[in-house]
Design a protein around this motif. Structure first.
Motif, PDB file in Angstrom:
ATOM      1  N   GLY A   1      11.475  82.372-104.332  1.00  0.00           N
ATOM      2  CA  GLY A   1      11.176  81.142-104.971  1.00  0.00           C
ATOM      3  C   GLY A   1      11.986  81.377-106.321  1.00  0.00           C
ATOM      4  O   GLY A   1      12.653  80.262-107.042  1.00  0.00           O
ATOM      5  N   LEU A   2      11.779  82.412-107.156  1.00  0.00           N
ATOM      6  CA  LEU A   2      12.150  82.486-108.519  1.00  0.00           C
ATOM      7  C   LEU A   2      13.877  82.915-108.451  1.00  0.00           C
ATOM      8  O   LEU A   2      14.084  83.784-107.698  1.00  0.00           O
ATOM      9  N   HIS A   3      14.653  82.027-109.243  1.00  0.00           N
ATOM     10  CA  HIS A   3      16.057  82.170-109.164  1.00  0.00           C
ATOM     11  C   HIS A   3      16.477  83.559-109.655  1.00  0.00           C
ATOM     12  O   HIS A   3      17.281  84.337-108.906  1.00  0.00           O
ATOM     13  N   SER A   4      15.965  84.236-110.565  1.00  0.00           N
ATOM     14  CA  SER A   4      15.887  85.406-111.010  1.00  0.00           C
ATOM     15  C   SER A   4      15.816  86.610-110.029  1.00  0.00           C
ATOM     16  O   SER A   4      16.343  87.743-110.053  1.00  0.00           O
ATOM     17  N   LYS A   5      15.056  86.259-109.024  1.00  0.00           N
ATOM     18  CA  LYS A   5      14.951  87.480-107.998  1.00  0.00           C
ATOM     19  C   LYS A   5      15.810  87.139-106.591  1.00  0.00           C
ATOM     20  O   LYS A   5      15.344  87.831-105.424  1.00  0.00           O
ATOM     21  N   ARG A   6      16.583  86.355-106.607  1.00  0.00           N
ATOM     22  CA  ARG A   6      17.490  86.011-105.373  1.00  0.00           C
ATOM     23  C   ARG A   6      18.934  86.744-105.298  1.00  0.00           C
ATOM     24  O   ARG A   6      19.716  86.201-105.248  1.00  0.00           O
ATOM     25  N   ASP A   7      18.490  88.322-105.696  1.00  0.00           N
ATOM     26  CA  ASP A   7      19.820  89.163-105.874  1.00  0.00           C
ATOM     27  C   ASP A   7      20.562  89.041-104.410  1.00  0.00           C
ATOM     28  O   ASP A   7      21.778  89.237-104.566  1.00  0.00           O
TER      29      ASP A   7
ATOM     30  N   VAL B   1      20.962  86.805-102.244  1.00  0.00           N
ATOM     31  CA  VAL B   1      21.876  85.608-102.278  1.00  0.00           C
ATOM     32  C   VAL B   1      23.228  85.728-103.081  1.00  0.00           C
ATOM     33  O   VAL B   1      24.262  85.480-102.698  1.00  0.00           O
ATOM     34  N   LYS B   2      22.833  86.125-104.344  1.00  0.00           N
ATOM     35  CA  LYS B   2      23.939  86.568-105.364  1.00  0.00           C
ATOM     36  C   LYS B   2      25.082  87.249-104.905  1.00  0.00           C
ATOM     37  O   LYS B   2      26.063  87.328-105.135  1.00  0.00           O
ATOM     38  N   SER B   3      24.482  88.489-103.981  1.00  0.00           N
ATOM     39  CA  SER B   3      25.475  89.524-103.646  1.00  0.00           C
ATOM     40  C   SER B   3      26.437  88.818-102.506  1.00  0.00           C
ATOM     41  O   SER B   3      27.477  89.332-102.203  1.00  0.00           O
ATOM     42  N   VAL B   4      25.971  87.920-101.885  1.00  0.00           N
ATOM     43  CA  VAL B   4      26.892  87.256-100.780  1.00  0.00           C
ATOM     44  C   VAL B   4      27.698  86.090-101.320  1.00  0.00           C
ATOM     45  O   VAL B   4      28.783  86.002-101.000  1.00  0.00           O
TER      46      VAL B   4
END
Length: 91
Positions: A35-41, A43-46
């Motif tokens: 849920g926290l944007h800061s923990k969506r690593d 998704v960020k890697s994609v």
């Protein structure tokens, strides 16, 4: 065919994409994100950013975000028009 949807529980935009995938009969895997944007690593890697939904279509080498863009892509790629085009090419 491998289609993966990165999604967040309770996200209405994610559900719009799920509804479209179901309507088109596209099989897909879900990856549930934090849920926290800061923990969506993951998704960020994609995609280089942390927003969801994110669709990855390995068959076509596509990864994209924003539900409206994803739905447009799905309709173009997997909808009736795409099926008719494939039949015309084969026929």
């Amino acid at each position: 065919m491998t289609v993966t949807l990165y999604r967040l529980e309770g996200c209405p935009y994610c559900e719009y994409v799920v509804d479209e995938l179901d309507e088109l009969g596209v099989e897909f895997d879900s990856i549930w994100v934090e849920g926290l944007h800061s923990k969506r690593d993951e998704v960020k890697s994609v995609t280089g950013q942390r927003q969801v939904p994110v669709l990855v279509d390995d068959e076509y080498g596509i990864s994209m975000s924003q539900s409206a863009r994803i739905i447009e892509y799905l309709r173009t790629t997997y909808g009736d028009a795409a099926s008719r085009d494939a039949v015309e090419i084969e026929g």
